[in-house]
Write an enzyme that holds these catalytic residues in place. Structure first.
Site, PDB file in Angstrom:
ATOM      1  N   ILE A  32       0.829  -1.211   0.000  1.00 14.51           N
ATOM      2  CA  ILE A  32       0.000   0.000   0.000  1.00 14.51           C
ATOM      3  C   ILE A  32       0.866   1.264   0.000  1.00 14.51           C
ATOM      4  O   ILE A  32       0.418   2.337  -0.406  1.00 14.51           O
ATOM      5  CB  ILE A  32      -0.947  -0.022   1.228  1.00 14.51           C
ATOM      6  CG1 ILE A  32      -2.152   0.853   1.003  1.00 14.51           C
ATOM      7  CG2 ILE A  32      -0.216   0.320   2.508  1.00 14.51           C
ATOM      8  CD1 ILE A  32      -3.239   0.683   2.057  1.00 14.51           C
ATOM      9  N   HIS A 101       5.964 -12.263   5.535  1.00 15.72           N
ATOM     10  CA  HIS A 101       5.870 -11.755   4.169  1.00 15.72           C
ATOM     11  C   HIS A 101       7.239 -11.394   3.656  1.00 15.72           C
ATOM     12  O   HIS A 101       8.127 -11.005   4.416  1.00 15.72           O
ATOM     13  CB  HIS A 101       4.943 -10.529   4.098  1.00 15.72           C
ATOM     14  CG  HIS A 101       5.291  -9.458   5.078  1.00 15.72           C
ATOM     15  ND1 HIS A 101       4.999  -9.556   6.424  1.00 15.72           N
ATOM     16  CD2 HIS A 101       5.931  -8.281   4.923  1.00 15.72           C
ATOM     17  CE1 HIS A 101       5.440  -8.482   7.045  1.00 15.72           C
ATOM     18  NE2 HIS A 101       6.019  -7.685   6.158  1.00 15.72           N
ATOM     19  N   HIS A 103       9.142  -8.884   0.959  1.00 18.01           N
ATOM     20  CA  HIS A 103       9.014  -7.703   0.096  1.00 18.01           C
ATOM     21  C   HIS A 103       9.798  -7.963  -1.182  1.00 18.01           C
ATOM     22  O   HIS A 103      10.968  -8.349  -1.111  1.00 18.01           O
ATOM     23  CB  HIS A 103       9.627  -6.467   0.764  1.00 18.01           C
ATOM     24  CG  HIS A 103       8.974  -6.046   2.039  1.00 18.01           C
ATOM     25  ND1 HIS A 103       8.130  -4.951   2.126  1.00 18.01           N
ATOM     26  CD2 HIS A 103       9.045  -6.548   3.293  1.00 18.01           C
ATOM     27  CE1 HIS A 103       7.726  -4.802   3.379  1.00 18.01           C
ATOM     28  NE2 HIS A 103       8.274  -5.763   4.111  1.00 18.01           N
TER      29      HIS A 103
HETATM   30  P1  5GP Z   1       6.892  -4.983   7.468  1.00 10.67           P
HETATM   31  O1  5GP Z   1       7.380  -3.686   8.015  1.00 10.67           O
HETATM   32  O2  5GP Z   1       6.000  -5.722   8.421  1.00 10.67           O
HETATM   33  O3  5GP Z   1       7.993  -5.849   6.914  1.00 10.67           O
HETATM   34  O4  5GP Z   1       6.036  -4.603   6.199  1.00 10.67           O
HETATM   35  C1  5GP Z   1       4.659  -4.423   6.249  1.00 10.67           C
HETATM   36  C2  5GP Z   1       4.257  -3.799   4.930  1.00 10.67           C
HETATM   37  O5  5GP Z   1       2.862  -3.940   4.796  1.00 10.67           O
HETATM   38  C3  5GP Z   1       4.584  -2.304   4.831  1.00 10.67           C
HETATM   39  O6  5GP Z   1       5.468  -2.083   3.742  1.00 10.67           O
HETATM   40  C4  5GP Z   1       3.218  -1.657   4.630  1.00 10.67           C
HETATM   41  O7  5GP Z   1       3.251  -0.581   3.719  1.00 10.67           O
HETATM   42  C5  5GP Z   1       2.362  -2.810   4.126  1.00 10.67           C
HETATM   43  N1  5GP Z   1       0.952  -2.700   4.484  1.00 10.67           N
HETATM   44  C6  5GP Z   1       0.443  -2.406   5.711  1.00 10.67           C
HETATM   45  N2  5GP Z   1      -0.907  -2.420   5.669  1.00 10.67           N
HETATM   46  C7  5GP Z   1      -1.253  -2.732   4.386  1.00 10.67           C
HETATM   47  C8  5GP Z   1      -2.515  -2.896   3.733  1.00 10.67           C
HETATM   48  O8  5GP Z   1      -3.603  -2.741   4.308  1.00 10.67           O
HETATM   49  N3  5GP Z   1      -2.483  -3.223   2.414  1.00 10.67           N
HETATM   50  C9  5GP Z   1      -1.294  -3.405   1.735  1.00 10.67           C
HETATM   51  N4  5GP Z   1      -1.389  -3.716   0.433  1.00 10.67           N
HETATM   52  N5  5GP Z   1      -0.099  -3.258   2.331  1.00 10.67           N
HETATM   53  C10 5GP Z   1      -0.072  -2.925   3.647  1.00 10.67           C
END
Ligand code: 5GP
Length: 119
Positions: A32, A101, A103
């Site tokens: 997002i 997840h 990236h």
């Molecule tokens: P983390 O920091 O946990 O590795 O990455 C989480 C990712 O999830 C972030 O890059 C954030 O932008 C993305 N994200 C959080 N909420 C949402 C959402 O509701 N939809 C989508 N498509 N991505 C999300």
């Protein structure tokens, strides 16, 4: 029952999002808040909270993250030019969503370690 993660809601369709890949083990959709021209999240369908909690039983899904990353990279036409895969783990690793997840960042030359600045 444990509370659903935001990613489980996306996979189930409770939160609308364009799913670009889905099979029995993993799903993928655009981040997002993209940090590169292409910023895709590839997530296990099972809401494993983090790498800190993986078990041997999770190996098929964890391996699938990589083969799907390759497929998406091919679809984006960056498989040869290159791209970056990142898995954040825990608070100090910068993990925001407690659901494993990967990236996939692509689109031009990426910066140093960590998230590159969006172009
Ligand atoms: P983390 O920091 O946990 O590795 O990455 C989480 C990712 O999830 C972030 O890059 C954030 O932008 C993305 N994200 C959080 N909420 C949402 C959402 O509701 N939809 C989508 N498509 N991505 C999300």
């Amino acid at each position: 029952m444990a509370e659903e993660t935001i990613f489980t809601k996306i996979i189930n369709g409770t939160i609308p999002s364009k799913i670009i890949y889905h099979d029995e083990l993993v799903s993928a959709f655009a981040d997002i808040n993209p940090k590169a021209e292409h910023h895709i999240l590839i997530v296990t369908n099972k809401p494993i909270p983090s790498v800190a909690e993986v078990t041997k039983d999770d190996e098929p899904a964890l391996g699938r993250l990589f083969t799907v990353a390759r497929k998406i990279a091919e679809d984006l036409n960056v498989n040869e030019s290159g791209y970056r895969l990142i898995v954040n783990v825990g608070k100090d690793g910068g993990q925001e969503v407690p659901h494993i997840h990967m990236h996939l960042l692509a689109g031009g030359k990426l910066g140093g370690l960590g998230f590159p600045d969006k172009k």
